[in-house]
Design an enzyme around this catalytic site. Structure first.
Site, PDB file in Angstrom:
ATOM      1  N   GLY A 152     -44.687  -4.663 -14.753  1.00 18.85           N
ATOM      2  CA  GLY A 152     -45.051  -5.900 -15.439  1.00 18.85           C
ATOM      3  C   GLY A 152     -45.232  -5.721 -16.941  1.00 18.85           C
ATOM      4  N   THR A 188     -43.102  -6.030 -19.481  1.00 21.30           N
ATOM      5  CA  THR A 188     -42.510  -7.061 -20.349  1.00 21.30           C
ATOM      6  C   THR A 188     -43.445  -8.270 -20.440  1.00 21.30           C
ATOM      7  OG1 THR A 188     -40.404  -6.351 -19.380  1.00 21.30           O
ATOM      8  CG2 THR A 188     -40.355  -8.315 -20.777  1.00 21.30           C
ATOM      9  N   TRP A 189     -43.976  -8.652 -19.298  1.00 13.57           N
ATOM     10  CA  TRP A 189     -44.883  -9.812 -19.246  1.00 13.57           C
ATOM     11  C   TRP A 189     -46.150  -9.533 -20.067  1.00 13.57           C
ATOM     12  CZ3 TRP A 189     -47.201 -12.015 -14.029  1.00 13.57           C
ATOM     13  CH2 TRP A 189     -47.627 -13.326 -14.251  1.00 13.57           C
ATOM     14  N   HIS A 213     -45.547   4.467 -21.275  1.00 16.68           N
ATOM     15  CA  HIS A 213     -45.532   4.646 -19.824  1.00 16.68           C
ATOM     16  C   HIS A 213     -46.239   5.952 -19.429  1.00 16.68           C
ATOM     17  CE1 HIS A 213     -43.089   1.221 -18.922  1.00 16.68           C
ATOM     18  NE2 HIS A 213     -41.952   1.703 -19.344  1.00 16.68           N
ATOM     19  N   ARG A 235     -35.925 -10.492 -13.730  1.00 15.20           N
ATOM     20  CA  ARG A 235     -35.218 -10.667 -12.458  1.00 15.20           C
ATOM     21  C   ARG A 235     -35.911 -11.786 -11.703  1.00 15.20           C
ATOM     22  NH1 ARG A 235     -34.577  -8.331  -7.189  1.00 15.20           N
ATOM     23  NH2 ARG A 235     -36.694  -7.547  -7.354  1.00 15.20           N
TER      24      ARG A 235
END
Ligand code: A3P
Length: 325
Positions: free
Chosen positions: A69, A71-72, A137, A291
């Site tokens: 998540g 990007t969100w 990350h 997506r």
């Protein structure tokens, strides 16, 4: 050993040869550094980052396991930290909000994938205004080494491991420009369960931030993708408060919360021209980051045996941690 090493070659060669190594799902050699697995180039970037990053107390860092998540959360963070008035203004003039002009990954670069990929002293001139917002990350202990005790705000998002795996499978296939083949899912599944994938093991990654948020709730916020889906208003307000830019009563009344959520929604971002045709500075098509965004989509792809095996690992790793999973 990669070319153009900025670190002292001998130091790097001696470090890398001292690390455990293994092979991931595409046969790539990974090295275990500070309990997580990385390819050669990534490892060098992480070392550049740990050595060269000069943190500021106002920095905001978005952290996540890939496909959880990111990007969100990048979009939402840009949404709450840029003056909400900008949203208002962009409705009435050509002065558009940054999220309408660029992909969240270009607005919020990753330390190890973008900024420190080639150098421990990257050009930071694009980050002249505060707060600076970055992403990573890597797990918390690896990040903390670079933060050198400064009090940056860290926001972590995690997600059901099965959906992360399926999302990763689609993303990898899109990067390789091939159809999502079951054989790839099966080998990714094996790598995942063994923990041997970029930034893995997944479970230890989540636990590092979970424990960090319990120890230091002022500086580490722990969010869940599924909660963002079911109660977006509550979670967005939590995020804004944590980042010291809470919504005012007036903003709540005039619908600013909903506007940011709408701007950052998968449907809206996916349909923006820039996300249909653009490419990140790393060469990834923007459209690959968007997506379905559904909770439980993995059910359609994993066999009951696969689900059972991954559930058992999750139970084993998360049980007793206090984490609701
Ligand atoms: P799916 O593949 O399950 O659809 P990351 O951003 O960490 O790379 O994760 C990508 C996942 O987040 C993908 O999940 C993607 O569709 C979903 N996603 C991207 N933008 C989103 C948004 N604005 N809202 C909700 N989900 C989003």
């Amino acid at each position: 050993i990669p070319k153009n090493l900025e670190r002292d070659d001998e130091e790097y060669v001696s470090l890398i040869s001292s690390l455990p190594s293994d092979i991931d799902f595409v046969g790539r050699e990974l090295f275990k550094y500070q309990e997580s697995w990385y390819g050669n180039k990534m490892l060098q970037a992480i070392l550049n980052f740990q050595r060269g990053f000069e943190p500021q107390d106002t920095d905001i860092i978005i952290a996540s396991f890939p496909k959880a998540g990111t990007t969100w959360l990048k979009a939402l963070t840009v949404g709450v930290t840029r003056p909400v008035a900008l949203l208002e203004r962009s409705k009435h003039s050509s002065d558009a909000h940054p999220l309408r002009l660029d992909n969240p990954h270009n607005l919020v670069p990753f330390f190890e994938l973008d900024l420190y990929a080639k150098s421990s002293k990257p050009d930071m001139t694009n980050f002249s205004s505060t707060p600076r917002v970055f992403a990573t990350h890597v797990p918390l202990h690896t990040l903390q080494e670079a933060l050198k005790n400064s009090s940056c705000k860290i926001v972590y998002v995690w997600r059901n491991v099965k959906d992360v795996l399926v999302s990763y499978w689609y993303f990898k296939s899109a990067l390789m420009k091939v159809e999502a083949e079951r054989s790839l899912l099966e080998s990714m599944f094996e790598s995942f369960c063994r923990g041997v994938s970029y930034g893995g093991p997944f479970w230890e990654h989540v636990l590092s931030y979970w424990r960090g948020s319990l120890e230091d709730s002022k500086n580490v916020l722990f969010l869940k993708y599924e909660d963002l889906k079911t109660e977006p208003r509550v979670q967005l307000k939590r995020l804004a408060k944590f980042l010291d830019c809470p919504f005012t009563v007036e903003e709540e009344e005039n619908g600013s919360v909903e506007e940011i959520l709408e701007l950052c929604s998968l449907r809206n971002l996916k349909n923006l021209e820039i996300n249909k045709i653009g490419i990140t500075s790393r060469g990834v098509d923007h459209k690959n980051f968007f997506r379905k965004g559904e909770v439980g989509d993995s059910k359609n792809y994993l066999t009951p045996e696969m689900e059972k095996r991954i559930d058992m690992i999750t139970e084993d790793k998360f049980g007793g941690s206090g984490l609701k999973f």
